[in-house]
Design an enzyme around this catalytic site. Structure first.
Site, mmCIF file in Angstrom:
data_model
loop_
_atom_site.group_PDB
_atom_site.id
_atom_site.type_symbol
_atom_site.label_atom_id
_atom_site.label_comp_id
_atom_site.label_asym_id
_atom_site.label_seq_id
_atom_site.Cartn_x
_atom_site.Cartn_y
_atom_site.Cartn_z
ATOM 1 C CG HIS A 157 -26.815 -48.580 46.666
ATOM 2 N ND1 HIS A 157 -26.258 -49.825 46.469
ATOM 3 C CD2 HIS A 157 -25.775 -47.714 46.685
ATOM 4 C CE1 HIS A 157 -24.944 -49.715 46.389
ATOM 5 N NE2 HIS A 157 -24.624 -48.448 46.513
ATOM 6 C CG ASP A 365 -36.060 -53.333 47.102
ATOM 7 O OD1 ASP A 365 -35.220 -52.489 47.459
ATOM 8 O OD2 ASP A 365 -36.233 -54.416 47.698
#
Length: 469
Positions: A157, A365
């Site tokens: 992730h 991110d």
């Protein structure tokens, strides 16, 4: 249909569409498991004096959950240590904050072995196992050592770092080699996928096949990018609900005719919050006409308070926020509202809808679902503008946002100015394109794409173990 077994570090009560969540993992996995019968397995979040491997089973919100407690030493070495003081900063390019301690490494391996020992008796022969995130990279290797023949997929992730960054990790070869015990490894973005492929070829001496398979020392694994999406239907319902409407109206009243800029993040150094505050300060310094006409609401939910780096970023943000308000506030205008608490997703939907500009500027991110939530919550007839870091994974999909370099306060300041001045027709055009992506590339698409690719991939358990060199 085979049963789906999802494994993640932390398992809490499965979430519905109204649970507060800045990150998207719990929301996404709950949505997946409501469609596929199976189990969500992981740490309970609780501690025990001694690890017993005792499993607690429950069924909540349509999801079967199996959890185990960990020892305090496990949490300190595996979770607070290797996961969040070594891998997290390293994978987010913060080598200056990365801690290398052998006890962390030992704890990381120990907990992954404990997870494997506890999970294995729960598995049926035809189960598909889907492992999530950087906490559990070696889990497939531990399962294979214990005779597990199931298909096992891994999804990261967070970003995978550039080759030279990853090579600064002691035992980087062993960690990378453990990924070859999976049948499929998925990344959020093409950028992360390419970074791992570069490591395979340049460092590990492997090769890449045209179908996306990586081969090293007689072992192979299928690699691909699977950008995660929103539980779009559920979030749309929440955004149209009574709670969202109430908070949107409340925020509109609170704005007192001013325009609102919003940021919503977990309080983390990777989110670029200090750089964002400085960019907003630059905007105020260079746009006197915006004084008392605009304000910024930053919601930053505290996390990982035990880690020194998080205590440090919170103290710095408190100081910068105080300086900005001290320099620019008037008796009836506070330019920066800085809030350290969590809100429910339906409440956040109301905040997003009333904001003229969404500021999503992480330094690095994996994806960032806040950007997609902001888009989905907008009024189609008068949407706000999304300002998005080019280093967020979402930037690969949301190209019609105003993409910025979050390290440049001038660039972010200019984007704030441009977004606030953008004509309605352009805002609508950009929003429609963004919305199309958010709807079509949703969590269901992500889930099905990964599971179908895992089902179609060659089974790694049929090939000999990889020897790291």
């Amino acid at each position: 249909m085979p049963r789906l077994v999802v494994v993640s570090n932390r398992v809490s009560a499965p979430v519905d569409e109204n649970v507060a969540s800045v990150g998207g993992l719990a929301m996404a996995l709950s949505a997946a498991l409501r469609e596929y019968s199976g189990i969500w397995f992981g740490w309970s979040g609780e501690t025990a004096e001694t690890f017993t491997g005792q499993i607690r089973m429950s069924h909540t919100a349509g999801v079967t959950v199996a959890t185990v407690d960990l020892e305090d030493q496990d949490i300190q070495e595996y979770y607070n240590g290797y996961a969040n003081r070594t891998l997290w900063p390293l994978f987010h390019y913060r080598t200056d904050l990365t801690a290398y301690e052998r006890s962390f490494d030992v704890g990381y391996v120990r907990v992954n072995a404990r997870f494997a020992e506890t999970l294995l008796p729960l598995l049926h022969p035809d189960d598909i196992v889907w492992v999530h995130d950087y906490h559990l990279i070696p889990l497939a290797s531990e399962l294979r050592r214990r005779g597990c023949m199931n298909r096992i997929g891994f999804f990261l992730h967070i970003p995978w770092p550039a080759r030279r960054i990853f090579e600064s990790l002691p035992n980087h070869r062993e960690l990378a080699a453990s990924l070859f015990d999976y049948d499929l490894v998925g990344f959020q973005t093409r950028d992360s996928l390419t970074a791992f492929q570069d490591y395979v070829v340049q460092t590990a001496g492997g090769e890449l096949a045209p179908d996306g398979t990586a081969r090293v020392l007689g072992r192979s694994v299928k690699l691909d990018a699977f950008p995660i999406g929103l539980d779009a239907s559920a979030f749309a319902d929440a955004a149209k609900g009574k709670t969202a409407a109430t908070w949107s109206e409340r925020m509109t009243v609170s704005q007192a005719g001013r325009r609102m800029i919003i940021g919503v993040d977990r309080l983390d150094y990777s989110k670029g919050l200090e750089e964002r505050f400085l960019a907003y300060e630059q905007f105020l310094a260079t746009h006197a006409d915006a004084h008392e006409q605009v304000f910024m609401l930053q919601i930053a939910t505290p996390s990982r308070d035990e880690v020194d780096a998080y205590q440090d970023i919170r103290a710095r943000l408190d100081a910068v926020a105080g300086r900005i308000n001290g320099a620019y506030a008037t008796v009836d205008w506070v330019p920066l509202r800085y809030v350290n608490r969590a809100y429910r997703r339906d409440e956040l939907a109301g905040f997003y809808r009333s904001a003229a500009l969404g500021l999503v500027t992480p330094l690095r991110d994996g994806m960032n679902l806040v950007a997609k939530e902001y888009v989905m919550a907008q009024d189609p007839t008068d949407p706000g503008v999304l300002v998005l870091s080019k280093f967020a994974g979402a930037a690969e999909q949301l190209a019609d946002a105003l993409l910025v370099n979050p390290h440049s306060r001038e660039e972010v300041s200019d984007a704030i100015s441009r977004g606030l001045a953008m004509p309605r027709a352009e805002r609508i055009r950009r929003w429609e394109t963004l919305m199309q992506n958010v709807i079509t590339q949703d969590v269901t698409h992500w889930r099905d794409s990964f599971v179908h690719a895992l089902e179609a991939s060659p089974n790694a358990s049929s090939t000999p173990a990889l020897v790291a060199t």
